[in-house]
Scaffold this motif. Sequence first.
Motif, PDB file in Angstrom:
ATOM      1  N   ALA A  29      73.563 117.981 -37.210  1.00 26.30           N
ATOM      2  CA  ALA A  29      72.683 117.889 -36.046  1.00 26.30           C
ATOM      3  C   ALA A  29      73.395 117.173 -34.909  1.00 26.30           C
ATOM      4  O   ALA A  29      73.023 117.331 -33.748  1.00 26.30           O
ATOM      5  N   ASN A  30      74.398 116.366 -35.246  1.00 23.07           N
ATOM      6  CA  ASN A  30      75.193 115.646 -34.255  1.00 23.07           C
ATOM      7  C   ASN A  30      76.527 115.300 -34.912  1.00 23.07           C
ATOM      8  O   ASN A  30      76.653 115.348 -36.142  1.00 23.07           O
ATOM      9  N   ARG A  31      77.503 114.939 -34.102  1.00 29.60           N
ATOM     10  CA  ARG A  31      78.818 114.563 -34.647  1.00 29.60           C
ATOM     11  C   ARG A  31      78.666 113.391 -35.604  1.00 29.60           C
ATOM     12  O   ARG A  31      78.003 112.416 -35.305  1.00 29.60           O
ATOM     13  N   GLY A  32      79.282 113.510 -36.786  1.00 30.03           N
ATOM     14  CA  GLY A  32      79.244 112.424 -37.752  1.00 30.03           C
ATOM     15  C   GLY A  32      78.038 112.422 -38.664  1.00 30.03           C
ATOM     16  O   GLY A  32      77.861 111.499 -39.450  1.00 30.03           O
ATOM     17  N   HIS A  33      77.209 113.454 -38.612  1.00 24.19           N
ATOM     18  CA  HIS A  33      76.003 113.567 -39.449  1.00 24.19           C
ATOM     19  C   HIS A  33      76.419 113.516 -40.920  1.00 24.19           C
ATOM     20  O   HIS A  33      77.172 114.354 -41.400  1.00 24.19           O
ATOM     21  N   LEU A  34      75.930 112.491 -41.631  1.00 22.20           N
ATOM     22  CA  LEU A  34      76.251 112.305 -43.040  1.00 22.20           C
ATOM     23  C   LEU A  34      75.004 112.414 -43.900  1.00 22.20           C
ATOM     24  O   LEU A  34      73.886 112.233 -43.413  1.00 22.20           O
ATOM     25  N   LEU A  35      75.220 112.682 -45.184  1.00 25.90           N
ATOM     26  CA  LEU A  35      74.149 112.740 -46.167  1.00 25.90           C
ATOM     27  C   LEU A  35      74.444 111.737 -47.269  1.00 25.90           C
ATOM     28  O   LEU A  35      75.583 111.644 -47.736  1.00 25.90           O
ATOM     29  N   VAL A  36      73.427 111.004 -47.685  1.00 22.95           N
ATOM     30  CA  VAL A  36      73.535 110.117 -48.837  1.00 22.95           C
ATOM     31  C   VAL A  36      72.683 110.762 -49.917  1.00 22.95           C
ATOM     32  O   VAL A  36      71.484 110.988 -49.714  1.00 22.95           O
ATOM     33  N   VAL A  37      73.312 111.103 -51.058  1.00 22.84           N
ATOM     34  CA  VAL A  37      72.608 111.829 -52.108  1.00 22.84           C
ATOM     35  C   VAL A  37      72.762 111.117 -53.442  1.00 22.84           C
ATOM     36  O   VAL A  37      73.819 110.562 -53.731  1.00 22.84           O
ATOM     37  N   PRO A  38      71.719 111.121 -54.268  1.00 23.41           N
ATOM     38  CA  PRO A  38      71.884 110.600 -55.620  1.00 23.41           C
ATOM     39  C   PRO A  38      72.791 111.552 -56.407  1.00 23.41           C
ATOM     40  O   PRO A  38      72.733 112.769 -56.215  1.00 23.41           O
ATOM     41  N   LYS A  39      73.643 111.009 -57.265  1.00 26.25           N
ATOM     42  CA  LYS A  39      74.506 111.871 -58.087  1.00 26.25           C
ATOM     43  C   LYS A  39      73.681 112.666 -59.090  1.00 26.25           C
ATOM     44  O   LYS A  39      73.980 113.819 -59.357  1.00 26.25           O
ATOM     45  N   ARG A  40      72.658 112.051 -59.615  1.00 31.59           N
ATOM     46  CA  ARG A  40      71.788 112.736 -60.564  1.00 31.59           C
ATOM     47  C   ARG A  40      70.930 113.731 -59.788  1.00 31.59           C
ATOM     48  O   ARG A  40      70.402 113.420 -58.725  1.00 31.59           O
ATOM     49  N   HIS A  41      70.797 114.932 -60.310  1.00 32.41           N
ATOM     50  CA  HIS A  41      70.005 115.947 -59.616  1.00 32.41           C
ATOM     51  C   HIS A  41      68.515 115.615 -59.732  1.00 32.41           C
ATOM     52  O   HIS A  41      67.942 115.678 -60.813  1.00 32.41           O
TER      53      HIS A  41
END
Length: 150
Positions: A29-41
């Motif tokens: 959505a913008n420069r540098g857009h990051l996602l933090v996700v749990p490793k477990r699904h």
Amino acid sequence: MECPFCNPDKEALLYEDGLIRILIDSYPANRGHLLVVPKRHVESWEELREEEKLALLRGMELAMEKLRGTLKPDGFNVGMNLGRAAGQTVPHLHLHVIPRWEGDCRSPRGGVRKAVLDLEDENLNLRERWVRNRLSGEEIERLRAAFSRK
């Protein structure tokens, strides 16, 4: 469909520990857009264990710290789309960390509250905007180096 967060592209992976991963968003959505996700699904907030919830918050703070140090944003939008009705497109819970700069859009007022307005997201139809919002190779390497210094 294989989950892109359970088996992320190595180029998108900036950080991982026993509980979370931090990834570069493929459709920023913008420069540098990051996602933090749990490793477990997991697909919903309720499925998370307490230590995973805390790890997501630590990941958010880490992502903001590294983005501040490398890209120097003026602010952030942080949030989650929980469920299909809320716009969640990948059925693996994830937290968006979106850097913002003064003047990066015409009217930032309302922030994430705009999500419930019946307005089309200009990013969803503008593939060239996703491309323009992607980090350069040099920016990715600076960010990757920042994460390796934790």
